[in-house]
Design a protein around this motif. Structure first.
Motif, PDB file in Angstrom:
ATOM      1  N   LEU A   1      31.266 -21.005  87.362  1.00 42.79           N
ATOM      2  CA  LEU A   1      31.837 -20.409  86.078  1.00 42.79           C
ATOM      3  C   LEU A   1      33.624 -20.880  86.661  1.00 42.79           C
ATOM      4  O   LEU A   1      33.931 -19.935  85.514  1.00 42.79           O
ATOM      5  N   ASN A   2      33.145 -21.109  87.168  1.00 43.23           N
ATOM      6  CA  ASN A   2      34.830 -22.154  87.990  1.00 43.23           C
ATOM      7  C   ASN A   2      35.696 -21.292  87.897  1.00 43.23           C
ATOM      8  O   ASN A   2      37.405 -20.603  87.889  1.00 43.23           O
ATOM      9  N   CYS A   3      35.267 -19.899  88.716  1.00 41.21           N
ATOM     10  CA  CYS A   3      36.718 -19.240  88.608  1.00 41.21           C
ATOM     11  C   CYS A   3      37.523 -19.319  90.015  1.00 41.21           C
ATOM     12  O   CYS A   3      37.002 -19.972  91.044  1.00 41.21           O
TER      13      CYS A   3
ATOM     14  N   PRO B   1      34.310 -16.932  82.452  1.00 41.48           N
ATOM     15  CA  PRO B   1      34.766 -18.498  83.428  1.00 41.48           C
ATOM     16  C   PRO B   1      35.802 -18.404  83.192  1.00 41.48           C
ATOM     17  O   PRO B   1      36.935 -17.660  82.592  1.00 41.48           O
ATOM     18  N   ASP B   2      36.720 -19.189  84.705  1.00 41.81           N
ATOM     19  CA  ASP B   2      37.652 -19.549  84.752  1.00 41.81           C
ATOM     20  C   ASP B   2      38.468 -18.089  85.247  1.00 41.81           C
ATOM     21  O   ASP B   2      39.778 -17.991  85.494  1.00 41.81           O
TER      22      ASP B   2
ATOM     23  N   PRO C   1      25.894 -20.742  82.931  1.00 44.55           N
ATOM     24  CA  PRO C   1      26.683 -20.002  82.275  1.00 44.55           C
ATOM     25  C   PRO C   1      25.339 -18.113  82.572  1.00 44.55           C
ATOM     26  O   PRO C   1      25.449 -17.489  82.856  1.00 44.55           O
TER      27      PRO C   1
END
Length: 247
Positions: A77-79, A56-57, A41
């Motif tokens: 970023l696990n979006c 993130p997320d 990140p």
């Protein structure tokens, strides 16, 4: 100026046009995907300043996603990924590389709910639309309170654009940087900021940058030497800008 149907037709198979084939653009993007997949990140935010506020997320929308470079960063970023795009080929390309919910068409037709996204990324799209103010208003509607909109577009305030425009006008030619079809608007830096502020968006960051071109890429491109020289010249000027706004 082009109407909406002309714009839609123009962007069909956009990334298979000669200009992008000369760059071997799809393979170039795939190489970027591979490199981005190794970034953490902090490295992402260092490399892509416009994404500094992407957490993130979060729920991430890429408007006019193209071949998905913005999606590649957001995935790291696990979006939760969403995208819009006119070009069928581009949508097939991003769906083959990312777990993304896509919409083929314009943002108006997607009918996203109010206050739905944490972050909206729109890179080199706003200069192609027919009503930029209304576009920004729609993005404000669908981003969450406290969410961010990152708008990337050419910088008409660049000295290079100014020289180009005056040179064309002195020769009694319409400057082809605004061609009425591909580019319907080009924004001076102050104007883009003003339009965002008129929508009561808070400017978090506003900066200019060059093309970021490298000599190794220029040597690899399958284009005439004159075009390579043009890109090299553009690389010496702050020809692009990003505005990052908060709702």
């Amino acid at each position: 100026m082009a109407d909406s149907q002309e714009l839609a037709d123009y962007y069909t198979n956009y990334y298979d046009k000669d200009h992008y084939l000369a760059f071997d653009y799809k393979n170039h993007i795939l190489n970027h995907f591979e490199r981005i997949s190794t970034l953490n990140p902090a490295q992402i935010k260092s490399e892509s300043r416009c994404l500094n506020k992407l957490v993130p997320d979060g729920r991430f929308l890429d408007i006019g996603c193209g071949l998905g470079l913005g999606l590649a960063y957001a995935q790291q970023l696990n979006c939760e990924l969403y995208s819009t795009e006119f070009d069928t080929g581009a949508l097939e390309f991003v769906k083959s590389n990312f777990p993304v919910e896509t919409y083929q068409g314009d943002i108006w037709e997607a009918k996203y709910p109010d206050s739905f996204f944490d972050f909206i990324h729109i890179s080199h799209v706003i200069e192609h639309v027919l009503d930029p103010k209304a576009y920004i208003e729609e993005m404000k509607r669908i981003v969450k309170p406290g969410g961010y909109i990152a708008i990337g577009t050419p910088n008409m305030s660049s000295n290079l654009y100014r020289f180009h425009r005056w040179a064309k006008m002195l020769n009694m030619n319409v400057p082809d940087v605004i061609d009425g079809l591909e580019h319907t608007f080009i924004f001076p830096k102050k104007l883009l900021r003003k339009i965002c502020e008129e929508q009561e968006l808070k400017i978090d960051d506003h900066y200019t940058h060059n093309l970021g071109e490298t000599f190794s890429n220029l040597l690899r491109y399958k284009m005439p030497v004159s075009k390579k020289i043009n890109r090299l010249i553009q690389n010496a000027f702050q020809v692009n800008q990003w505005t990052v706004c908060r709702k």
